[in-house]
Design a protein around this motif. Sequence first.
Motif, short mmCIF file in Angstrom:
data_model
loop_
_atom_site.label_atom_id
_atom_site.label_comp_id
_atom_site.label_asym_id
_atom_site.label_seq_id
_atom_site.Cartn_x
_atom_site.Cartn_y
_atom_site.Cartn_z
N PRO A 29 0.80 -1.24 0.00
CA PRO A 29 0.00 0.00 0.00
C PRO A 29 0.83 1.29 0.00
O PRO A 29 0.37 2.30 -0.55
CB PRO A 29 -0.83 -0.13 1.29
CG PRO A 29 -0.99 -1.60 1.48
CD PRO A 29 0.30 -2.20 1.02
N ASP A 30 2.03 1.26 0.60
CA ASP A 30 2.86 2.48 0.66
C ASP A 30 3.98 2.49 -0.36
O ASP A 30 4.90 3.30 -0.27
CB ASP A 30 3.44 2.66 2.06
CG ASP A 30 4.45 1.57 2.44
OD1 ASP A 30 4.45 0.49 1.80
OD2 ASP A 30 5.25 1.80 3.37
N GLU A 31 3.91 1.60 -1.36
CA GLU A 31 5.01 1.44 -2.30
C GLU A 31 4.66 1.89 -3.71
O GLU A 31 3.48 1.93 -4.10
CB GLU A 31 5.45 -0.03 -2.35
CG GLU A 31 6.12 -0.52 -1.09
CD GLU A 31 6.57 -1.97 -1.19
OE1 GLU A 31 7.35 -2.39 -0.32
OE2 GLU A 31 6.15 -2.68 -2.13
N LEU A 32 5.72 2.16 -4.47
CA LEU A 32 5.62 2.41 -5.90
C LEU A 32 6.08 1.17 -6.66
O LEU A 32 7.01 0.48 -6.24
CB LEU A 32 6.53 3.58 -6.31
CG LEU A 32 6.34 4.92 -5.62
CD1 LEU A 32 7.43 5.89 -6.06
CD2 LEU A 32 4.96 5.48 -5.92
N LEU A 33 5.45 0.91 -7.78
CA LEU A 33 5.95 -0.05 -8.76
C LEU A 33 6.74 0.75 -9.79
O LEU A 33 6.23 1.72 -10.35
CB LEU A 33 4.81 -0.80 -9.44
CG LEU A 33 5.22 -1.74 -10.58
CD1 LEU A 33 6.04 -2.91 -10.06
CD2 LEU A 33 3.98 -2.23 -11.34
N VAL A 34 7.99 0.37 -10.04
CA VAL A 34 8.88 1.12 -10.91
C VAL A 34 9.29 0.26 -12.10
O VAL A 34 9.78 -0.86 -11.93
CB VAL A 34 10.14 1.59 -10.15
CG1 VAL A 34 11.09 2.33 -11.07
CG2 VAL A 34 9.75 2.47 -8.97
#
Length: 338
Positions: A29-34
Amino acid sequence: MFAWEVAEPGPVESGPLQLVEKPVPVPEPDELLVRVSTCGVCRTDLHVGEGDLPVRRARVTPGHEVVGRVAGMGAEVTGHSLGDRVGVAWLRRTDGTCAYCLRGAENLCPDSRYTGWDTDGGYAQYTTVPAAFAHRLPDGPDDIALAPLLCAGIIGHRALLRAALPPGGRLGLYGFGGSAHLCAQVALAMGATVHVLTRDPAARRLALDLGATSAAGAYDAPPEPLDGAILFAPVGDLVPVALRALDRGGILSIAGIHLSDVPPLSYERELFYEKEIRSVTSNTRADARDFLALAERHRVRATVHPYPMSQAPEALKDLKAGRFDGAAVLVDDGGPWR
């Protein structure tokens, strides 16, 4: 997606990295997919692959100098948009509540986690990063040029701070790879006199081209006493060599996460006159922000050697053998990985 994994840690010549296909990771929930564009090749990746660092995650994907675009995000993320260019660095997560974090020393957090060691990193087509630990990048340099700044540059900057060089001081750099050649540019911009000590003739030439006053062999004595020194080479035998080169009150900063054993030191020859040894442990996010701003202001640029992402094992072999100066960068150019 395609990704490289450390199937079995061992000498890089034995092929510890294995190319696999696996699902694109789902961000927390607090992450980015890069979506990975480039990933610098750091000596720490070599230590992970060869087992110099203990295994934290089985079959981990190395890589922690990542430049890419936001391709997705968790429900709790704010302040980022799809397509934003971001950097993913070594420090991935801290608890934010321990005594170290609360006093601004999050690099010493006992619960810290690291990209490409505790969690999968950038030798892949996609990776994830907590949004609070993703770095906003300057507009000017391209993805290849930026990648080495995200660890080599940041750690070199912290090592320089730990060396506490006085204004206009005399700095010795032992080893002159990806981190040292960026650190040298910052030190020179600050008015330091820089002496480089390294075994590699090509690296010595690069040092002189960048403005170093002298460049000699790793075990040679610099032409004048040093106010401070930074050991970038993971060679413990160089610790007494660097200490003997220091002037009274000088500080030796050891930049690496791994160092071979240090031989016995002579107090009289190597430590007396208030000489100091300081280690460097990771970095804080403030270190990263400060360095990226300095790099932009002083136009610090990496000497880069691009490799297709499919040639990650070859890049690590070349790093170990010292076949290039500056830094290697893996590039996902959209071509086949096989």
